[in-house]
Scaffold this motif. Sequence first.
Motif, PDB file in Angstrom:
ATOM      1  N   ALA A  27      46.055  54.339 104.522  1.00 55.12           N
ATOM      2  CA  ALA A  27      45.262  54.570 103.324  1.00 55.12           C
ATOM      3  C   ALA A  27      45.601  55.953 102.782  1.00 55.12           C
ATOM      4  CB  ALA A  27      43.779  54.480 103.670  1.00 55.12           C
ATOM      5  N   GLU A  28      45.469  56.102 101.484  1.00 55.48           N
ATOM      6  CA  GLU A  28      45.708  57.399 100.837  1.00 55.48           C
ATOM      7  C   GLU A  28      44.626  58.377 101.299  1.00 55.48           C
ATOM      8  OE1 GLU A  28      48.048  59.716  98.445  1.00 55.48           O
ATOM      9  OE2 GLU A  28      48.394  57.692  99.188  1.00 55.48           O
ATOM     10  N   PRO A  29      44.989  59.592 101.709  1.00 55.31           N
ATOM     11  CA  PRO A  29      43.978  60.548 102.147  1.00 55.31           C
ATOM     12  C   PRO A  29      42.946  60.821 101.051  1.00 55.31           C
ATOM     13  CG  PRO A  29      46.161  61.312 102.760  1.00 55.31           C
ATOM     14  CD  PRO A  29      46.358  60.115 101.872  1.00 55.31           C
ATOM     15  N   ALA A  30      41.707  61.005 101.470  1.00 55.66           N
ATOM     16  CA  ALA A  30      40.614  61.212 100.524  1.00 55.66           C
ATOM     17  C   ALA A  30      40.337  62.700 100.347  1.00 55.66           C
ATOM     18  CB  ALA A  30      39.357  60.514 101.034  1.00 55.66           C
ATOM     19  N   LEU A  31      40.071  63.092  99.118  1.00 48.28           N
ATOM     20  CA  LEU A  31      39.783  64.492  98.795  1.00 48.28           C
ATOM     21  C   LEU A  31      38.302  64.784  98.991  1.00 48.28           C
ATOM     22  CD1 LEU A  31      41.059  67.093  97.442  1.00 48.28           C
ATOM     23  CD2 LEU A  31      40.118  66.189  95.300  1.00 48.28           C
ATOM     24  N   GLY A  32      38.001  65.936  99.558  1.00 51.21           N
ATOM     25  CA  GLY A  32      36.612  66.329  99.711  1.00 51.21           C
ATOM     26  C   GLY A  32      36.496  67.809 100.022  1.00 51.21           C
ATOM     27  N   HIS A  33      35.272  68.241 100.305  1.00 52.87           N
ATOM     28  CA  HIS A  33      35.040  69.629 100.696  1.00 52.87           C
ATOM     29  C   HIS A  33      35.109  69.750 102.210  1.00 52.87           C
ATOM     30  CE1 HIS A  33      33.911  71.345  96.821  1.00 52.87           C
ATOM     31  NE2 HIS A  33      33.478  70.136  96.539  1.00 52.87           N
ATOM     32  N   MET A  34      35.524  70.913 102.651  1.00 54.01           N
ATOM     33  CA  MET A  34      35.521  71.181 104.085  1.00 54.01           C
ATOM     34  C   MET A  34      34.098  71.069 104.640  1.00 54.01           C
ATOM     35  SD  MET A  34      36.216  74.724 106.006  1.00 54.01           S
ATOM     36  CE  MET A  34      35.790  74.778 107.756  1.00 54.01           C
ATOM     37  N   ARG A  35      33.978  70.497 105.848  1.00 55.37           N
ATOM     38  CA  ARG A  35      32.686  70.433 106.544  1.00 55.37           C
ATOM     39  C   ARG A  35      32.706  71.419 107.713  1.00 55.37           C
ATOM     40  NH1 ARG A  35      33.636  64.184 106.996  1.00 55.37           N
ATOM     41  NH2 ARG A  35      34.371  64.875 109.041  1.00 55.37           N
ATOM     42  N   ASP A  36      31.522  71.710 108.246  1.00 57.68           N
ATOM     43  CA  ASP A  36      31.436  72.654 109.368  1.00 57.68           C
ATOM     44  C   ASP A  36      32.340  72.239 110.519  1.00 57.68           C
ATOM     45  OD1 ASP A  36      29.606  74.097 107.968  1.00 57.68           O
ATOM     46  OD2 ASP A  36      27.857  73.285 109.019  1.00 57.68           O
ATOM     47  N   ASP A  37      32.382  70.936 110.811  1.00 57.10           N
ATOM     48  CA  ASP A  37      33.143  70.479 111.982  1.00 57.10           C
ATOM     49  C   ASP A  37      34.647  70.352 111.707  1.00 57.10           C
ATOM     50  OD1 ASP A  37      33.100  68.241 110.407  1.00 57.10           O
ATOM     51  OD2 ASP A  37      32.253  66.902 111.918  1.00 57.10           O
ATOM     52  N   ASP A  38      35.089  70.776 110.529  1.00 62.50           N
ATOM     53  CA  ASP A  38      36.524  70.766 110.208  1.00 62.50           C
ATOM     54  C   ASP A  38      37.226  72.044 110.661  1.00 62.50           C
ATOM     55  OD1 ASP A  38      36.722  68.297 108.893  1.00 62.50           O
ATOM     56  OD2 ASP A  38      36.060  69.171 106.988  1.00 62.50           O
ATOM     57  N   ALA A  39      36.472  73.074 111.062  1.00 67.05           N
ATOM     58  CA  ALA A  39      37.064  74.407 111.223  1.00 67.05           C
ATOM     59  C   ALA A  39      38.258  74.407 112.179  1.00 67.05           C
ATOM     60  CB  ALA A  39      36.001  75.405 111.681  1.00 67.05           C
ATOM     61  N   GLU A  40      38.098  73.815 113.357  1.00 65.31           N
ATOM     62  CA  GLU A  40      39.205  73.871 114.325  1.00 65.31           C
ATOM     63  C   GLU A  40      40.424  73.112 113.809  1.00 65.31           C
ATOM     64  OE1 GLU A  40      39.238  75.988 116.783  1.00 65.31           O
ATOM     65  OE2 GLU A  40      37.226  76.492 116.089  1.00 65.31           O
ATOM     66  N   LEU A  47      42.076  67.242 102.234  1.00 67.06           N
ATOM     67  CA  LEU A  47      42.414  65.819 102.220  1.00 67.06           C
ATOM     68  C   LEU A  47      42.254  65.302 103.644  1.00 67.06           C
ATOM     69  CD1 LEU A  47      45.660  65.800 100.026  1.00 67.06           C
ATOM     70  CD2 LEU A  47      43.463  64.761  99.420  1.00 67.06           C
ATOM     71  N   ARG A  48      41.631  64.143 103.782  1.00 65.62           N
ATOM     72  CA  ARG A  48      41.395  63.549 105.100  1.00 65.62           C
ATOM     73  C   ARG A  48      42.035  62.176 105.190  1.00 65.62           C
ATOM     74  NH1 ARG A  48      36.947  66.146 107.030  1.00 65.62           N
ATOM     75  NH2 ARG A  48      35.865  66.924 105.195  1.00 65.62           N
ATOM     76  N   ASP A  49      42.634  61.903 106.328  1.00 65.44           N
ATOM     77  CA  ASP A  49      43.060  60.532 106.602  1.00 65.44           C
ATOM     78  C   ASP A  49      42.517  60.120 107.962  1.00 65.44           C
ATOM     79  OD1 ASP A  49      44.697  61.720 108.492  1.00 65.44           O
ATOM     80  OD2 ASP A  49      46.583  61.163 107.518  1.00 65.44           O
ATOM     81  N   GLN A  50      42.969  59.005 108.473  1.00 63.89           N
ATOM     82  CA  GLN A  50      42.415  58.487 109.725  1.00 63.89           C
ATOM     83  C   GLN A  50      42.741  59.375 110.915  1.00 63.89           C
ATOM     84  OE1 GLN A  50      44.571  57.182 107.659  1.00 63.89           O
ATOM     85  NE2 GLN A  50      46.149  55.979 108.676  1.00 63.89           N
ATOM     86  N   SER A  51      43.733  60.266 110.785  1.00 62.22           N
ATOM     87  CA  SER A  51      44.102  61.176 111.874  1.00 62.22           C
ATOM     88  C   SER A  51      43.387  62.517 111.793  1.00 62.22           C
ATOM     89  CB  SER A  51      45.603  61.441 111.861  1.00 62.22           C
ATOM     90  OG  SER A  51      46.322  60.252 111.822  1.00 62.22           O
ATOM     91  N   GLY A  52      42.637  62.749 110.714  1.00 64.84           N
ATOM     92  CA  GLY A  52      41.978  64.052 110.569  1.00 64.84           C
ATOM     93  C   GLY A  52      42.351  64.684 109.251  1.00 64.84           C
ATOM     94  N   LEU A  53      42.594  65.993 109.287  1.00 63.33           N
ATOM     95  CA  LEU A  53      42.908  66.695 108.045  1.00 63.33           C
ATOM     96  C   LEU A  53      44.377  66.518 107.697  1.00 63.33           C
ATOM     97  CD1 LEU A  53      40.873  70.004 108.439  1.00 63.33           C
ATOM     98  CD2 LEU A  53      40.254  67.903 107.229  1.00 63.33           C
ATOM     99  N   ALA A  54      44.633  66.114 106.461  1.00 69.68           N
ATOM    100  CA  ALA A  54      46.007  65.913 105.986  1.00 69.68           C
ATOM    101  C   ALA A  54      46.477  67.092 105.144  1.00 69.68           C
ATOM    102  CB  ALA A  54      46.080  64.629 105.166  1.00 69.68           C
TER     103      ALA A  54
END
Length: 145
Positions: free
Chosen positions: A6-19, A55-62
Motif C-alpha cells: 500500500a502507498e505510505p500514508a501521510l500524517g503527523h509524528m506521534r509520541d511513539d514514533d520517536a525511536e 509517511l507510514r507503511d506496514q513496516s513503520g516510518l517510510a
Amino acid sequence: METGHAEPALGHMRDDDAEGLIALWHAAGLVRPWNDPRADIALARRGPHSSILVLRDQSGLAGSVMVGHDGHRGWIYYLAVRPDLLRRGLGRRLATAAEDWLAARGVPKLMLMVRPENAGVRGFYAALGYLDEPRIVFSKRLDQA
Ligand SMILES: CC(C)(COP(=O)(O)OP(=O)(O)OC[C@H]1O[C@@H](n2cnc3c(N)ncnc32)[C@H](O)[C@@H]1OP(=O)(O)O)[C@@H](O)C(=O)NCCC(=O)NCCS
C-alpha cells in the motif's frame, strides 16, 4: 486487484514514533554528533509554528520532514526517505506536504540548507523546482557557554 504494497500514508509524528524516527534519520545519514535528535524532535513539536510530518507503511516510518517557520520564511529539515524506498516519489510527497503546511499558514517562501558533502541531492531539489540561491550562511551556537 491487490497490488502488493500500500502507498505510505501521510500524517503527523506521534509520541511513539520517536525511536523509529531517529533510526530513520540515522539510516538517511542526517544525524550529526553536535545535534541531539531527541532535543530537535521536542523543540519542533513544542509550538504551533513547526511540526514533523511522516509517511507510514506496514513496516513503520517510510519518511519524514520537519517543517516550520520563523515569522518570515519557512524551513525544512530532516527530509528523509527510508533507504529501501528511494526513487518512488516519497521525497516529493514529503516536500509537497511541507510546502502545503507552510502555504496554509501564509508563509511565502520555503528555504533549506544542504551540506556540501550532500550535494548529490541537488538533482532532487532541482526536479522539484527549487532554485539554488548563492548565500553565505552564518551561525552561532546558543547552547554552549
Ligand atoms: C533526498 C531524498 C529525500 C529523495 O527522496 P526520494 O523519495 O528518493 O525522491 P523522489 O523519488 O520523490 O524523487 C523526486 C524527483 O527527484 C529525483 N531525484 C531523487 N533523488 C535524486 C538524486 N539523488 N539525484 C538526482 N535526482 C534525484 C527523482 O528522479 C525524481 O525526479 P522526477 O520526478 O523528475 O522523476 C532521499 O534521497 C533521501 O532521503 N536522502 C537522504 C537524506 C537527505 O539527503 N535528505 C536531504 C537533506 S538536504
